[in-house]
Design an enzyme around this catalytic site. Structure first.
Site, short mmCIF file in Angstrom:
data_model
loop_
_atom_site.label_atom_id
_atom_site.label_comp_id
_atom_site.label_asym_id
_atom_site.label_seq_id
_atom_site.Cartn_x
_atom_site.Cartn_y
_atom_site.Cartn_z
N GLY A 248 18.77 -1.36 12.02
CA GLY A 248 17.52 -1.97 11.61
C GLY A 248 17.01 -3.06 12.54
O GLY A 248 16.02 -3.72 12.23
N CYS A 361 -6.87 18.76 14.95
CA CYS A 361 -8.00 18.95 14.05
C CYS A 361 -7.72 18.20 12.76
O CYS A 361 -7.42 18.76 11.71
CB CYS A 361 -8.21 20.44 13.78
SG CYS A 361 -9.74 20.79 12.90
#
Length: 443
Positions: A248, A361
């Site tokens: 992390g 798209c």
């Protein structure tokens, strides 16, 4: 754009990474292209290892391969003396094909299949991080059938929330991962695991989140895990030999990010372990951590070629590149932000604000909003920094777009480590049923 690692602007006014001109990389390999600064990757590995050596504690630093997993990366991790964390049969297969020592592989995941467990046991990996009771029983049964005894950690959720995006916070109570300490399931898991004949319980694993910029969460997690270890030893006589505090550790994507030096994170963790276990007269455990993003994140740069533009007066200017959410889905998933520059005109001053659009798209296919650049021309090379973690790993073939190649650069040399996909790769697994062939012939 902040220049990480070996990146610099050369005499031609071009971005250079690892001693290689970005425009030459584009000419040789095309775009989009993932470029990794190998020296920065290796340097970061050594920072973690050296910081733990300085602590005097026994340790393992395991690279979290989910951040970026290809055979060349596994080879670097091996050469730098680290262990490897995998979360699927595909990552495990990649590591084994790269020749990574199986006894330094740790297998994570909240829903490992029987096939994955069998594959990992057959490979004789070093450790399983067990996530739930079903897996615990499955693993014990399969190991018994294969007449093996496998080493395990139990993943526990210590109830610590990291200050990060809600979708990548994993240490809190409400999480799909692990045995919860608060409701007693973690304690029951230790009891159950300690009574099984085909598993050896080494200790516990916890992970409090990702992209963390402070050490307090790690200190609190260490305190909670130590308290749990003391309780377990006192009540059922089980002593943890290993404490894994996960990963992390944050990196700098943009100027607002303020990660700490690796040595500061490591010292906070090791000091917390020493303080909490030492004060409880507990044998000092071996410490494991799993950096992923912090090893490769800022070592990666993606190169694109600029295509079309759309200028809406008084609203926005869109600049489209030949990639997008297929090679970097993080802006769409996490609202991730990035810095970028024109790699072929790196010394020119910004004159306009543009937004970088992908070619999918999809209206949401945006890479960067409101970026200051010189006047952009079709054919310019756009470099987006800090794309080493979770970009290649999460890339897709949406719109049947081919995934980019990957290049490692170091000391003026470039090496292709993943080929750009071909059209044959795109249709390679497609099958037209025989009945459809017959129908087309009839028509």
């Amino acid at each position: 754009m902040y220049l990480h690692g070996t990146s610099k602007i050369n005499d031609q006014g071009h971005l250079e990474i690892g001693g290689v001109d970005a425009t030459k990389l584009v000419a040789e390999y095309g775009t989009p292209l993932y470029v990794f600064d190998e020296a920065l990757v290796r340097g970061r590995c050594r920072e973690f290892v050296d910081a733990f050596k300085a602590s005097g504690l026994k340790f393992q630093v395991a690279y979290a391969s989910k951040a970026f997993c290809v055979m060349a990366m596994c080879r670097i991790v091996d050469e730098e003396g680290m262990s490897l964390d995998v979360v699927s049969d595909g990552e495990l297969y990649t590591a084994l094909q790269a020749g990574f020592p199986a006894d330094r592989i740790h297998f994570h995941g909240n829903n490992k299949t029987i096939t994955e467990l069998e594959m990992a046991i057959d490979a004789k990996i070093g450790c399983f991080v067990v996530d739930n009771f079903i897996e615990l029983q499955m693993l014990n049964a399969i190991a018994g059938e294969k007449r093996q005894k496998v080493k395990i950690l139990l993943r526990i959720t210590p109830g610590v929330e990291a200050h990060t995006h809600e979708y990548i916070s994993t240490g809190q109570t409400d999480s799909k991962f692990g045995f919860d300490m608060g409701n007693g399931s973690a304690f029951r898991a230790v009891q159950e695991a300690s009574q099984l004949s085909n598993v050896e319980l080494l200790g516990v694993h916890s992970h409090i989140g990702s992209q963390i910029f402070e050490v307090e969460g790690f200190r609190i997690a260490a305190e909670k895990v130590a308290g749990f270890a003391v309780q377990v030893r006192k009540e059922i006589g089980v002593t943890f030999k290993v404490i894994n505090l996960g990963g992390g550790f944050g990196i700098r994507y943009v100027s607002e990010d303020s990660p700490l030096p690796v040595a500061v994170y490591v010292k906070a963790i090791t000091d917390a372990i020493k303080d909490n276990f030492g004060s409880n007269d507990f044998p000092m455990p071996e410490i494991w951590v799993e950096p992923g993003r912090s090893i490769v994140g800022d070592a990666g740069t993606t190169l694109y070629t600029v295509g079309t533009t759309k200028d809406i007066p008084g609203v926005r200017k869109y600049v489209a590149v030949d990639g997008g959410m297929t090679d970097n889905p993080r802006p769409a998933l996490y609202d991730a932000v990035y810095e970028a520059m024109l790699a072929n005109r790196a010394t020119e001053q910004p004159t306009e604000v543009v937004s970088i659009a992908g070619k999918c798209c999809e209206s949401g296919d945006m890479l960067i909003w409101d970026l200051n650049l010189p006047k952009v021309n079709s054919g310019d090379v756009l470099a987006v920094s800090c794309t080493g973690a979770y970009n290649y790993a999460m890339a897709s073939n949406y719109n049947r777009i081919r995934r980019p190649g990957v290049v490692f650069v170091k000391d003026g040399q470039s090496d292709l480590v993943v080929k750009r996909e071909t059209f044959d790769n795109i249709v390679g697994n497609d099958i037209i049923p025989a009945r459809m062939k017959q129908m087309s012939e009839t028509v």
